[in-house]
Design an enzyme around this catalytic site. Structure first.
Site, PDB file in Angstrom:
ATOM      1  N   ILE A 187       0.838  -1.206   0.000  1.00 49.85           N
ATOM      2  CA  ILE A 187       0.000   0.000   0.000  1.00 49.85           C
ATOM      3  C   ILE A 187       0.867   1.248   0.000  1.00 49.85           C
ATOM      4  O   ILE A 187       0.608   2.202  -0.744  1.00 49.85           O
ATOM      5  CB  ILE A 187      -0.958  -0.009   1.207  1.00 49.85           C
ATOM      6  CG1 ILE A 187      -1.964  -1.158   1.086  1.00 49.85           C
ATOM      7  CG2 ILE A 187      -1.695   1.326   1.326  1.00 49.85           C
ATOM      8  CD1 ILE A 187      -2.783  -1.396   2.334  1.00 49.85           C
ATOM      9  N   THR A 264      -4.485   5.502   7.398  1.00 49.07           N
ATOM     10  CA  THR A 264      -5.357   4.480   6.810  1.00 49.07           C
ATOM     11  C   THR A 264      -4.832   3.086   7.160  1.00 49.07           C
ATOM     12  O   THR A 264      -5.149   2.112   6.486  1.00 49.07           O
ATOM     13  CB  THR A 264      -5.432   4.638   5.280  1.00 49.07           C
ATOM     14  OG1 THR A 264      -4.100   4.611   4.734  1.00 49.07           O
ATOM     15  CG2 THR A 264      -6.114   5.928   4.881  1.00 49.07           C
ATOM     16  N   ARG A 266      -3.828   1.306  10.951  1.00 49.02           N
ATOM     17  CA  ARG A 266      -4.513   0.761  12.120  1.00 49.02           C
ATOM     18  C   ARG A 266      -4.696   1.877  13.137  1.00 49.02           C
ATOM     19  O   ARG A 266      -3.796   2.702  13.344  1.00 49.02           O
ATOM     20  CB  ARG A 266      -3.727  -0.401  12.746  1.00 49.02           C
ATOM     21  CG  ARG A 266      -3.775  -1.685  11.933  1.00 49.02           C
ATOM     22  CD  ARG A 266      -5.168  -2.297  11.932  1.00 49.02           C
ATOM     23  NE  ARG A 266      -5.265  -3.513  11.148  1.00 49.02           N
ATOM     24  CZ  ARG A 266      -5.650  -3.553   9.870  1.00 49.02           C
ATOM     25  NH1 ARG A 266      -5.948  -2.430   9.244  1.00 49.02           N
ATOM     26  NH2 ARG A 266      -5.734  -4.691   9.234  1.00 49.02           N
ATOM     27  N   ASP A 290      -9.073   6.967   8.566  1.00 46.89           N
ATOM     28  CA  ASP A 290     -10.015   5.933   8.137  1.00 46.89           C
ATOM     29  C   ASP A 290     -10.114   4.841   9.190  1.00 46.89           C
ATOM     30  O   ASP A 290     -10.893   3.909   9.047  1.00 46.89           O
ATOM     31  CB  ASP A 290      -9.566   5.331   6.805  1.00 46.89           C
ATOM     32  CG  ASP A 290     -10.586   4.348   6.239  1.00 46.89           C
ATOM     33  OD1 ASP A 290     -11.737   4.770   6.029  1.00 46.89           O
ATOM     34  OD2 ASP A 290     -10.231   3.173   6.026  1.00 46.89           O
ATOM     35  N   GLU A 295     -12.496   1.708  17.398  1.00 49.23           N
ATOM     36  CA  GLU A 295     -13.517   1.654  16.353  1.00 49.23           C
ATOM     37  C   GLU A 295     -14.449   0.451  16.447  1.00 49.23           C
ATOM     38  O   GLU A 295     -15.513   0.437  15.819  1.00 49.23           O
ATOM     39  CB  GLU A 295     -12.862   1.659  14.975  1.00 49.23           C
ATOM     40  CG  GLU A 295     -12.105   0.385  14.644  1.00 49.23           C
ATOM     41  CD  GLU A 295     -11.521   0.417  13.231  1.00 49.23           C
ATOM     42  OE1 GLU A 295     -11.799  -0.516  12.469  1.00 49.23           O
ATOM     43  OE2 GLU A 295     -10.793   1.368  12.896  1.00 49.23           O
ATOM     44  N   HIS A 327     -13.505   3.269   8.152  1.00 43.92           N
ATOM     45  CA  HIS A 327     -12.757   2.091   7.714  1.00 43.92           C
ATOM     46  C   HIS A 327     -13.242   1.616   6.347  1.00 43.92           C
ATOM     47  O   HIS A 327     -13.538   0.436   6.141  1.00 43.92           O
ATOM     48  CB  HIS A 327     -12.881   0.957   8.739  1.00 43.92           C
ATOM     49  CG  HIS A 327     -11.689   0.039   8.752  1.00 43.92           C
ATOM     50  ND1 HIS A 327     -11.069  -0.361   9.902  1.00 43.92           N
ATOM     51  CD2 HIS A 327     -10.997  -0.544   7.740  1.00 43.92           C
ATOM     52  CE1 HIS A 327     -10.052  -1.171   9.611  1.00 43.92           C
ATOM     53  NE2 HIS A 327      -9.993  -1.289   8.292  1.00 43.92           N
ATOM     54  N   GLN A 328     -13.319   2.547   5.411  1.00 37.76           N
ATOM     55  CA  GLN A 328     -13.808   2.226   4.075  1.00 37.76           C
ATOM     56  C   GLN A 328     -12.729   2.243   3.006  1.00 37.76           C
ATOM     57  O   GLN A 328     -13.014   2.014   1.824  1.00 37.76           O
ATOM     58  CB  GLN A 328     -14.921   3.206   3.664  1.00 37.76           C
ATOM     59  CG  GLN A 328     -14.430   4.599   3.288  1.00 37.76           C
ATOM     60  CD  GLN A 328     -15.529   5.490   2.752  1.00 37.76           C
ATOM     61  OE1 GLN A 328     -16.284   6.065   3.530  1.00 37.76           O
ATOM     62  NE2 GLN A 328     -15.614   5.613   1.443  1.00 37.76           N
ATOM     63  N   ALA A 329     -11.478   2.482   3.402  1.00 39.82           N
ATOM     64  CA  ALA A 329     -10.415   2.600   2.399  1.00 39.82           C
ATOM     65  C   ALA A 329     -10.309   1.350   1.529  1.00 39.82           C
ATOM     66  O   ALA A 329     -10.018   1.433   0.342  1.00 39.82           O
ATOM     67  CB  ALA A 329      -9.083   2.892   3.087  1.00 39.82           C
ATOM     68  N   PHE A 330     -10.539   0.184   2.114  1.00 43.71           N
ATOM     69  CA  PHE A 330     -10.420  -1.077   1.382  1.00 43.71           C
ATOM     70  C   PHE A 330     -11.605  -1.331   0.457  1.00 43.71           C
ATOM     71  O   PHE A 330     -11.553  -2.211  -0.409  1.00 43.71           O
ATOM     72  CB  PHE A 330     -10.334  -2.251   2.369  1.00 43.71           C
ATOM     73  CG  PHE A 330     -11.675  -2.633   2.943  1.00 43.71           C
ATOM     74  CD1 PHE A 330     -12.395  -3.704   2.428  1.00 43.71           C
ATOM     75  CD2 PHE A 330     -12.248  -1.902   3.987  1.00 43.71           C
ATOM     76  CE1 PHE A 330     -13.638  -4.054   2.954  1.00 43.71           C
ATOM     77  CE2 PHE A 330     -13.480  -2.236   4.521  1.00 43.71           C
ATOM     78  CZ  PHE A 330     -14.178  -3.323   3.991  1.00 43.71           C
TER      79      PHE A 330
END
Length: 363
Positions: A187, A264, A266, A290, A295, A327-330
């Protein structure tokens, strides 16, 4: 004769065979492997069902997260599938062993929620998806940077209300800015390539990557130098004892005043309270997240009709220079397809007794 054959198979423990065909044309089909998938959302079911057409497993989708109270829901399953906020601690693993679970398949890259030593002691294999789409997370990182800089989220709301004033929307050219990347895995490398292409001066710190195996145009430096010289700092490292709270009061003090901080990776790589203090003083001028340290009780759920009890998180939301996504980056179609396919391939390899390419072992 058929009855005797079936009885013999059962004697060998082959009680998962189904009879298909006629007496003189007998075929046996191995029954589908039962998998319990925890923390299931509609999109998980969609992509796993599509991928499962090539594997023919029996997947039981459970909306609840895996924890000590829900582990029993995996009864009858040989394998379970879990996500980032499921609990795979010693007590849960002990329970899973007791009900016959032999494999835990993570549908993610991170595994800080898994007790690998206890899993090995229980004879439970752990597999993961090490790389689903580095482009998905890298591009989301750039989206956070651009949105915070050019304030497009605020501009969008203004224009919807008929407000076309530019006051308060001033940004800066990314071209020529120094970006420090903490972590240069898959990444991080994709993020670096994008930033280099945008004309940024990219510096990176990664103790496990050499300059030769890095990215053209990226300079490797030590962590303190990265803190001191970066206009933008972006985290792309796994959560380990070494990276836990790597961003803290001490490291923030070394940063430029007005730095942009992006995470983005942890949530627990940031010490949130220290970051809040730096936001109040202006040391950190922009914050894009993110992920968040606590969370598990928030992300992936619709809490719009509830009062959020996390005061630290709500304090973060009160800043107009903070941008948080859940947590939508993936979350791209390509990544979801890769996650489902790789997860089911991991399970298939286990069932067939093949080498587990993506197995996690205790260190």
């Amino acid at each position: 004769m058929l009855e005797a054959l079936i009885a013999n198979l059962a004697g060998f423990g082959c009680n998962n065979y189904l009879l298909n065909g006629l007496y003189n044309n007998v075929t046996f089909t191995l029954a589908r492997m039962k998998i319990t998938l925890f923390s299931s959302k509609p999109y998980d079911q969609q992509f796993f069902e599509e991928a499962n057409t090539s594997f023919n497993n029996e997947i039981v989708f459970q909306e609840v997260a895996l924890n000590e109270n829900t582990a029993a829901m995996a009864t009858g399953a040989k394998a379970i599938c879990v996500f980032v906020n499921d609990q795979v601690n010693a007590n849960v693993l002990q329970h899973l062993q007791g009900i016959g679970v032999q494999l835990v398949a993570l549908r993610c890259a991170g595994y800080n929620n898994v007790d690998l030593k206890k899993a090995a002691a229980c004879g439970i294999k752990i597999v993961r998806v090490p790389a689903y789409s580095p482009y998905a997370v890298a591009e989301h990182t750039i989206a956070l940077i651009l949105t915070l800089n050019r304030k497009t989220h605020r501009a969008y709301n203004r224009v919807k209300e008929g407000n076309f004033s530019l006051q308060g929307l001033l940004g800066f050219d990314l071209h020529g800015k120094t970006v420090g990347l903490i972590g240069l895995g898959e990444i991080g490398k994709v993020t670096a390539k994008i930033l280099v292409g945008m004309g940024c001066k990219v510096q990176a710190y990664d103790p496990y990557i050499t300059q030769e195996s890095g990215v053209a145009g990226v300079t490797f430096i030590d962590l303190d130098t990265l803190y001191e010289g970066s206009d933008i700092i972006s985290l792309h490292c796994p959560l380990t004892p070494e990276t836990h709270h790597i961003i803290n009061a001490e490291s923030i003090a070394k940063m430029k005043k007005g730095v942009m901080l992006i995470n983005t990776s942890r949530g627990a790589t940031l010490e949130t309270k220290a970051v809040i203090k730096a936001l109040k003083t202006g040391k950190i001028k922009y914050l894009g997240l993110d992920v968040y340290e606590e969370e598990a009780e928030l992300f992936f759920e619709d809490l719009s009709d509830k009062v959020i009890q996390d005061d630290v998180f709500m304090r973060l939301l009160s800043f107009n220079n903070v941008l948080i996504t859940g947590h939508q980056a993936f979350f791209t179609a390509e990544a979801m397809k890769n996650i489902a396919t790789t997860t089911l391939q991991n399970i298939h390899d286990f069932e067939q007794g093949q080498r587990l390419q993506n197995e996690l072992l205790p260190t």
